[in-house]
Design a protein around this motif. Structure first.
Motif, PDB file in Angstrom:
ATOM      1  N   PRO A 117       0.815  -1.215   0.000  1.00  6.27           N
ATOM      2  CA  PRO A 117       0.000   0.000   0.000  1.00  6.27           C
ATOM      3  C   PRO A 117       0.853   1.271   0.000  1.00  6.27           C
ATOM      4  CG  PRO A 117      -0.268  -1.226   2.073  1.00  6.27           C
ATOM      5  CD  PRO A 117       0.649  -2.012   1.201  1.00  6.27           C
ATOM      6  N   VAL A 118       0.234   2.351  -0.419  1.00  8.12           N
ATOM      7  CA  VAL A 118       0.950   3.614  -0.590  1.00  8.12           C
ATOM      8  C   VAL A 118       1.604   4.096   0.701  1.00  8.12           C
ATOM      9  CG1 VAL A 118      -1.018   5.180  -0.237  1.00  8.12           C
ATOM     10  CG2 VAL A 118       0.820   5.843  -1.783  1.00  8.12           C
ATOM     11  N   ASP A 119       0.983   3.860   1.863  1.00  8.70           N
ATOM     12  CA  ASP A 119       1.599   4.336   3.108  1.00  8.70           C
ATOM     13  C   ASP A 119       2.898   3.591   3.426  1.00  8.70           C
ATOM     14  OD1 ASP A 119      -0.176   2.128   3.614  1.00  8.70           O
ATOM     15  OD2 ASP A 119       0.027   2.496   5.759  1.00  8.70           O
ATOM     16  N   VAL A 120       2.985   2.330   3.046  1.00  8.83           N
ATOM     17  CA  VAL A 120       4.221   1.560   3.248  1.00  8.83           C
ATOM     18  C   VAL A 120       5.316   2.096   2.325  1.00  8.83           C
ATOM     19  CG1 VAL A 120       5.300  -0.720   2.933  1.00  8.83           C
ATOM     20  CG2 VAL A 120       3.083  -0.522   4.091  1.00  8.83           C
ATOM     21  N   VAL A 121       4.969   2.330   1.065  1.00 10.86           N
ATOM     22  CA  VAL A 121       5.947   2.840   0.096  1.00 10.86           C
ATOM     23  C   VAL A 121       6.364   4.265   0.468  1.00 10.86           C
ATOM     24  CG1 VAL A 121       6.411   3.324  -2.347  1.00 10.86           C
ATOM     25  CG2 VAL A 121       5.051   1.318  -1.703  1.00 10.86           C
ATOM     26  N   TRP A 122       5.415   5.095   0.916  1.00  7.92           N
ATOM     27  CA  TRP A 122       5.736   6.454   1.346  1.00  7.92           C
ATOM     28  C   TRP A 122       6.808   6.439   2.446  1.00  7.92           C
ATOM     29  CZ3 TRP A 122       5.310  11.287  -0.220  1.00  7.92           C
ATOM     30  CH2 TRP A 122       5.559  12.314   0.703  1.00  7.92           C
ATOM     31  N   GLY A 123       6.606   5.598   3.437  1.00  7.75           N
ATOM     32  CA  GLY A 123       7.598   5.490   4.506  1.00  7.75           C
ATOM     33  C   GLY A 123       8.950   5.037   3.984  1.00  7.75           C
ATOM     34  N   ALA A 124       8.941   4.105   3.056  1.00  8.04           N
ATOM     35  CA  ALA A 124      10.191   3.576   2.510  1.00  8.04           C
ATOM     36  C   ALA A 124      10.985   4.639   1.759  1.00  8.04           C
ATOM     37  CB  ALA A 124       9.913   2.391   1.592  1.00  8.04           C
TER      38      ALA A 124
END
Length: 158
Positions: A14-21
């Motif tokens: 999900p986008v929130d996981v990729v954003w954090g990465a």
């Protein structure tokens, strides 16, 4: 003229996981660099350091100073790098790196773009080498990001 460097991938997270990465220094140093120190706010300064995660052969650590340009959670993160030491990064003296995230169901489409290389006052050969190395580098690092985000997302589910 050297065109912008663009790569796009679909990450099964999900986008929130990729954003954090792509924005959190401790996560950036898990897939992209060996060390990352960033004041994650617009205008914030940072340093990215590579040793064994570099996409090209290096004999000593390489550090890139960065300045955050845009922080638009969870859609766009951008920074400038490759600017002269002591200079204020701006269009014409630096490269703009943009991470654009778009949700696609449970996955995230990530586009990475490096632009502004043609405006920098470097020899054409230096620009061509930079473009070749960074095109290769983003391919390697984005593959590493896909693997990292998948593991990170699976860990979050548990």
């Amino acid at each position: 003229m050297i065109p912008s460097i663009e790569q796009e991938i679909l990450i099964e997270a999900p986008v929130d996981v990729v954003w954090g990465a792509v924005t959190e220094p401790d996560q950036i140093s898990s897939w992209f660099t060996n060390a990352a120190v960033i004041d994650v706010r617009e205008g914030g300064k940072g340093a990215l350091t590579w040793t064994d995660r570099a996409a090209v052969d290096i004999t000593e650590p390489v550090t890139a100073e960065i300045t955050v340009v845009t922080l638009d959670r969870p859609r766009l993160f951008s920074f400038r790098w490759a600017y002269p030491e002591g200079a204020v990064p701006r269009e014409g003296n630096s490269v703009l790196v943009e991470f654009t995230l778009t949700p696609e169901g449970e996955s995230t489409r990530l586009r990475v773009t490096e632009s502004g290389l043609s405006e920098i006052d470097w020899a054409e050969e230096q620009k061509a080498t930079y473009a070749q190395e960074h095109t290769h580098g983003w391919s390697k690092h984005l593959a590493d990001l896909v693997a990292y985000a998948s593991v990170k997302d699976q860990a979050a589910v548990k």
